[in-house]
Design a protein around this motif. Structure first.
Motif, mmCIF file in Angstrom:
data_model
loop_
_atom_site.group_PDB
_atom_site.id
_atom_site.type_symbol
_atom_site.label_atom_id
_atom_site.label_comp_id
_atom_site.label_asym_id
_atom_site.label_seq_id
_atom_site.Cartn_x
_atom_site.Cartn_y
_atom_site.Cartn_z
ATOM 1 N N LYS A 53 0.820 -0.955 -0.076
ATOM 2 C CA LYS A 53 0.046 0.124 -0.117
ATOM 3 C C LYS A 53 0.835 1.400 0.052
ATOM 4 O O LYS A 53 1.777 1.373 0.873
ATOM 5 C CB LYS A 53 -0.765 -0.097 1.370
ATOM 6 N N LEU A 54 0.719 2.179 -1.057
ATOM 7 C CA LEU A 54 1.511 3.258 -1.088
ATOM 8 C C LEU A 54 0.706 4.364 -0.914
ATOM 9 O O LEU A 54 -0.406 4.754 -1.798
ATOM 10 C CB LEU A 54 2.135 3.257 -2.537
ATOM 11 N N GLU A 55 0.767 5.163 -0.015
ATOM 12 C CA GLU A 55 0.131 6.571 0.630
ATOM 13 C C GLU A 55 0.905 7.750 0.564
ATOM 14 O O GLU A 55 2.004 7.886 1.003
ATOM 15 C CB GLU A 55 -0.344 6.448 2.044
ATOM 16 N N ASN A 56 0.248 8.646 -0.292
ATOM 17 C CA ASN A 56 1.104 10.086 -0.325
ATOM 18 C C ASN A 56 0.537 11.244 0.237
ATOM 19 O O ASN A 56 0.365 12.160 -0.349
ATOM 20 C CB ASN A 56 1.561 10.391 -1.928
ATOM 21 N N PRO A 60 4.540 13.468 -2.289
ATOM 22 C CA PRO A 60 4.675 12.388 -3.263
ATOM 23 C C PRO A 60 5.754 11.577 -2.789
ATOM 24 O O PRO A 60 6.701 12.052 -1.748
ATOM 25 C CB PRO A 60 5.135 13.252 -4.357
ATOM 26 N N LEU A 61 5.749 10.405 -3.037
ATOM 27 C CA LEU A 61 6.895 9.334 -2.793
ATOM 28 C C LEU A 61 7.989 9.381 -3.717
ATOM 29 O O LEU A 61 7.984 8.611 -4.609
ATOM 30 C CB LEU A 61 5.965 7.970 -2.583
ATOM 31 N N GLU A 68 7.201 6.725 6.229
ATOM 32 C CA GLU A 68 7.150 5.594 7.334
ATOM 33 C C GLU A 68 7.031 4.341 6.433
ATOM 34 O O GLU A 68 6.016 4.205 5.569
ATOM 35 C CB GLU A 68 5.939 5.779 8.264
ATOM 36 N N VAL A 69 7.583 3.221 6.657
ATOM 37 C CA VAL A 69 7.507 1.996 6.219
ATOM 38 C C VAL A 69 7.169 1.127 7.246
ATOM 39 O O VAL A 69 7.736 0.867 8.400
ATOM 40 C CB VAL A 69 9.028 1.488 5.755
ATOM 41 N N GLU A 70 6.301 0.283 6.795
ATOM 42 C CA GLU A 70 5.869 -1.022 7.640
ATOM 43 C C GLU A 70 6.004 -2.374 6.776
ATOM 44 O O GLU A 70 5.694 -2.196 5.621
ATOM 45 C CB GLU A 70 4.136 -0.976 7.869
ATOM 46 N N HIS A 71 6.834 -2.960 7.422
ATOM 47 C CA HIS A 71 7.285 -4.259 6.493
ATOM 48 C C HIS A 71 7.397 -5.535 7.568
ATOM 49 O O HIS A 71 7.411 -5.273 8.465
ATOM 50 C CB HIS A 71 8.720 -3.834 5.698
ATOM 51 N N GLU A 78 3.361 -1.509 3.749
ATOM 52 C CA GLU A 78 2.861 -0.015 3.384
ATOM 53 C C GLU A 78 4.101 1.049 3.531
ATOM 54 O O GLU A 78 4.975 0.868 4.445
ATOM 55 C CB GLU A 78 1.810 0.259 4.731
ATOM 56 N N ILE A 79 3.980 1.825 2.497
ATOM 57 C CA ILE A 79 5.050 3.199 2.516
ATOM 58 C C ILE A 79 3.886 4.312 2.455
ATOM 59 O O ILE A 79 3.243 4.403 1.599
ATOM 60 C CB ILE A 79 6.135 2.865 1.225
#
Length: 94
Positions: A53-56, A60-61, A68-71, A78-79
């Motif tokens: 999931k990419l959220e801006n 912008p990314l 914040e990175v969830e891995h 999610e980034i």
């Protein structure tokens, strides 16, 4: 009986710990043009796939952006873009 219950309870908690996600803040250093592949964020290599999931919400990314990175084991779930101050470390006091 108490020891057996304690043993079973402790064994049941191990998988939950192994399944835990890791989160960190960092600056995007590199990423593929199409977003799928290996990103370098805060000197860590993170694999991004079609499920990530990419959220801006905070910009912008892009290279240089704070995120914040969830891995889990280096595969991003999610980034999310964040405010720059989340990635800046306070200066060390002399």
């Amino acid at each position: 009986m108490f020891k057996a219950t304690l043993l079973v309870a402790s064994l049941l908690t191990v998988p939950a710990l192994a399944m835990a996600d890791t989160e960190f803040y960092g600056t995007i250093q590199s990423k593929p043009d199409n977003n799928i592949g290996v990103w370098v964020i805060g000197d860590q290599q993170i694999q991004v796939n079609e499920k990530t999931k990419l959220e801006n919400d905070h910009g912008p990314l892009a290279i240089g952006a704070c995120v914040e990175v969830e891995h889990k084991h280096g595969v991003a779930k999610e980034i999310e873009s964040e405010k720059t101050e989340k990635c800046t470390k306070p200066a060390a006091k002399p």
